[in-house]
Design a protein around this motif. Sequence first.
Motif, short mmCIF file in Angstrom:
data_model
loop_
_atom_site.label_atom_id
_atom_site.label_comp_id
_atom_site.label_asym_id
_atom_site.label_seq_id
_atom_site.Cartn_x
_atom_site.Cartn_y
_atom_site.Cartn_z
N TYR A 181 -19.18 10.64 10.64
CA TYR A 181 -19.73 10.89 9.31
C TYR A 181 -18.84 10.30 8.21
CZ TYR A 181 -23.31 14.16 10.98
OH TYR A 181 -24.40 14.72 11.59
N ALA A 182 -17.55 10.11 8.49
CA ALA A 182 -16.61 9.64 7.48
C ALA A 182 -16.50 8.12 7.42
CB ALA A 182 -15.23 10.24 7.72
N ALA A 184 -18.36 4.06 7.66
CA ALA A 184 -19.54 3.21 7.59
C ALA A 184 -19.58 2.30 8.80
CB ALA A 184 -19.51 2.39 6.31
N ARG A 208 -19.72 5.75 14.82
CA ARG A 208 -20.76 5.43 13.85
C ARG A 208 -21.67 4.34 14.40
NH1 ARG A 208 -24.10 7.12 10.27
NH2 ARG A 208 -22.45 8.25 9.15
N ALA A 291 -26.40 11.06 8.47
CA ALA A 291 -25.55 10.91 7.29
C ALA A 291 -25.99 11.96 6.27
CB ALA A 291 -25.68 9.51 6.69
N TYR A 292 -25.06 12.38 5.42
CA TYR A 292 -25.38 13.36 4.39
C TYR A 292 -25.38 12.70 3.02
CZ TYR A 292 -24.82 16.92 7.97
OH TYR A 292 -24.98 17.68 9.11
N PHE A 293 -26.46 12.92 2.28
CA PHE A 293 -26.63 12.36 0.95
C PHE A 293 -26.56 10.83 0.96
CE2 PHE A 293 -24.21 16.41 0.64
CZ PHE A 293 -25.25 17.21 0.17
N GLY A 294 -26.93 10.25 2.10
CA GLY A 294 -26.93 8.80 2.22
C GLY A 294 -25.57 8.19 2.41
N ARG A 295 -24.53 8.99 2.43
CA ARG A 295 -23.17 8.47 2.52
C ARG A 295 -22.92 7.83 3.88
NH1 ARG A 295 -18.00 10.96 3.75
NH2 ARG A 295 -16.32 9.87 2.66
N ASN A 296 -22.50 6.58 3.84
CA ASN A 296 -22.15 5.79 5.03
C ASN A 296 -23.34 5.44 5.91
OD1 ASN A 296 -19.40 5.62 4.43
ND2 ASN A 296 -18.98 7.60 5.37
#
Length: 318
Positions: A181-182, A184, A208, A291-296
């Motif tokens: 999650y952290a 890209a 990822r 992904a959360y809130f589109g992040r990565n």
Amino acid sequence: MPLRTLANVLDSALDRTVVPGFSKIGYAVRRRLPTWPADPAPGSLAGRHVVVTGATSGLGTATARQLSALGAHVHLVVRNADKAADVARELPGPSTTWTCDLGDLDSVRACAAAMLADAPPLDAIVHNAGAMPAERTESPQGHELSMSIHVLGPVLLTDLLLPKLEGHEARVVLVTSGGMYAQALPVDDPDYTRGTYAPPTAYARSKRTQVELLDILTVRWARAGVAVYVMHPGWAATPGVTESLPTFDKVMGPVLRDADQGSDTTTWLVGAQPRPRGGGLWMDRRERPTAYFGRNAASSDERRRMWQWVADATGLTP
């Protein structure tokens, strides 16, 4: 609100707060909710043949034991046959050992050839083999080792074994990590040749990649009737975590899941009937956001480019 709706709200809240959701707290709470799916029936895997990579420690050993307890003939794909013999003696059912280094694509091809020649039809593959090298290390083919073990080897082995999987409503599970999650998708530097190498970052980048290739692999392997899943075990106490992330292990130790809790969803995905819908990221027997809130989150073009790199590295036709 209806009870099941409240359970779903609580489940999602655990996810968003990370520490409760990923730890043994989340597992303990979720399995008491009315939305928790039923366990696979006793003996549900009798007569089935399931491959488990990285089966000599941690989540791999727990997965092999759980699948064997459901009646599966477990195929242990390992680097060390002596360690596999110790695991096999503890399994309640039959097993077969195949020697393979998932980080070496030549070893993967040799293992696949041996299995195509001698293994029975296969019902599932669980890709659990993992590594977090302390410094940047290359595979024999010149690829960063985490990416080779977690992405290139599993993709190549599965693709080569499709003739054994075809026609069995087979399932393939790639075991990922919450660390993804952290990060890209490393589409511009998949072999981590730029910047200062950090083992947890390399590990998370490869995980990822597993997640972002899920849709492409689902389409590719659907021709053999294979359902593909990525499974996030939560934060589990394993020898790999203790060795590679000692500070995290010390701080979070009291709330880390044990190996059986971390492997629960893998076993459920393999044994549940009817077969769960493929193509998703799963944790605690439920599909989760990638992904959360589109992040990565990656774009379709980035996924396509990453898949082209994987195909070129493995010699597969994209």
